[in-house]
Design an enzyme around this catalytic site. Structure first.
Site, PDB file in Angstrom:
ATOM      1  N   CYS A  53      40.096  38.807  39.539  1.00 23.40           N
ATOM      2  CA  CYS A  53      38.808  38.139  39.767  1.00 23.40           C
ATOM      3  C   CYS A  53      38.611  36.993  38.780  1.00 23.40           C
ATOM      4  O   CYS A  53      39.211  36.967  37.706  1.00 23.40           O
ATOM      5  CB  CYS A  53      37.661  39.125  39.567  1.00 23.40           C
ATOM      6  N   GLU A  55      36.081  36.374  36.865  1.00 22.45           N
ATOM      7  CA  GLU A  55      35.506  36.788  35.582  1.00 22.45           C
ATOM      8  C   GLU A  55      36.588  37.309  34.645  1.00 22.45           C
ATOM      9  O   GLU A  55      36.622  37.004  33.460  1.00 22.45           O
ATOM     10  CB  GLU A  55      34.459  37.894  35.800  1.00 22.45           C
TER      11      GLU A  55
HETATM   12  N1  THU Z   1      36.005  38.240  43.452  1.00 22.34           N
HETATM   13  C1  THU Z   1      35.862  37.651  42.230  1.00 22.34           C
HETATM   14  O1  THU Z   1      36.709  36.854  41.787  1.00 22.34           O
HETATM   15  N2  THU Z   1      34.751  37.932  41.498  1.00 22.34           N
HETATM   16  C2  THU Z   1      33.698  38.664  41.943  1.00 22.34           C
HETATM   17  O2  THU Z   1      32.710  38.754  41.258  1.00 22.34           O
HETATM   18  C3  THU Z   1      33.773  39.344  43.257  1.00 22.34           C
HETATM   19  C4  THU Z   1      35.061  39.203  43.988  1.00 22.34           C
HETATM   20  C5  THU Z   1      37.169  37.872  44.270  1.00 22.34           C
HETATM   21  C6  THU Z   1      38.257  38.885  44.433  1.00 22.34           C
HETATM   22  C7  THU Z   1      38.896  38.419  45.725  1.00 22.34           C
HETATM   23  O3  THU Z   1      39.834  37.390  45.443  1.00 22.34           O
HETATM   24  C8  THU Z   1      37.759  37.823  46.512  1.00 22.34           C
HETATM   25  O4  THU Z   1      36.736  37.549  45.583  1.00 22.34           O
HETATM   26  C9  THU Z   1      37.217  38.731  47.607  1.00 22.34           C
HETATM   27  O5  THU Z   1      36.919  39.990  47.120  1.00 22.34           O
END
Ligand code: THU
Length: 137
Positions: A53, A55
């Site tokens: 993700c 973050e």
């Molecule tokens: N994702 C993030 O990068 N941060 C978040 O806070 C929620 C989800 C990403 C993971 C994945 O690549 C995509 O969003 C869909 O879940």
């Protein structure tokens, strides 16, 4: 750095999202105690579970560069090519990573959409009764 300025940094980070599978693009901008800003985007993987993700990308960049204390993070996300209406909230795994390095009462999480709306909350509110380093002392 104001919340609005930090959200702009998160939007810039979002432009680097690598999302061939979900097409959902997230950007994060993390402020260290040093004042330095660390940018992160989500980085997906054909194996799906290795996806990182936005973050966590920001946190791991920061920690790998020696920053261990943090002030706040802004997060913005939505479908590629759109300015999302919804606020983008960190997933549970990212909240747990924050718990490792941040004071839950003090660390601020700024959830933004793509259209100028944002809310400011704390890690404590997003991860009540969280388990962290203090629990192992
Ligand atoms: N994702 C993030 O990068 N941060 C978040 O806070 C929620 C989800 C990403 C993971 C994945 O690549 C995509 O969003 C869909 O879940």
């Amino acid at each position: 750095m104001t919340n609005e300025e930090l959200i702009l940094e998160a939007k810039k980070a979002r432009e680097r999202a690598y999302t061939p599978y979900s097409n959902f693009q997230v950007g994060a901008a993390l402020v260290g105690k040093s004042g330095k800003i660390y940018h992160g985007c989500n980085i997906e993987n054909a194996g799906y579970t290795p996806t990182n993700c936005a973050e966590r990308t920001a946190f791991f960049k920061a920690v790998s560069e020696g920053e261990l204390e943090f002030e706040k993070i802004a997060v913005v996300g939505g479908a590629a090519g759109t300015d999302a209406d919804e606020l983008c909230a960190p997933c549970g795994v990212c909240r747990q990573v924050m718990m490792e390095f941040c004071d839950p009462d003090k660390f601020k999480i700024i959830l933004a959409n793509g259209k100028g709306k944002h809310i400011e909350t704390t890690l404590k509110e997003m991860l009540p009764y969280g388990f962290g380093p203090e629990n192992l002392k």
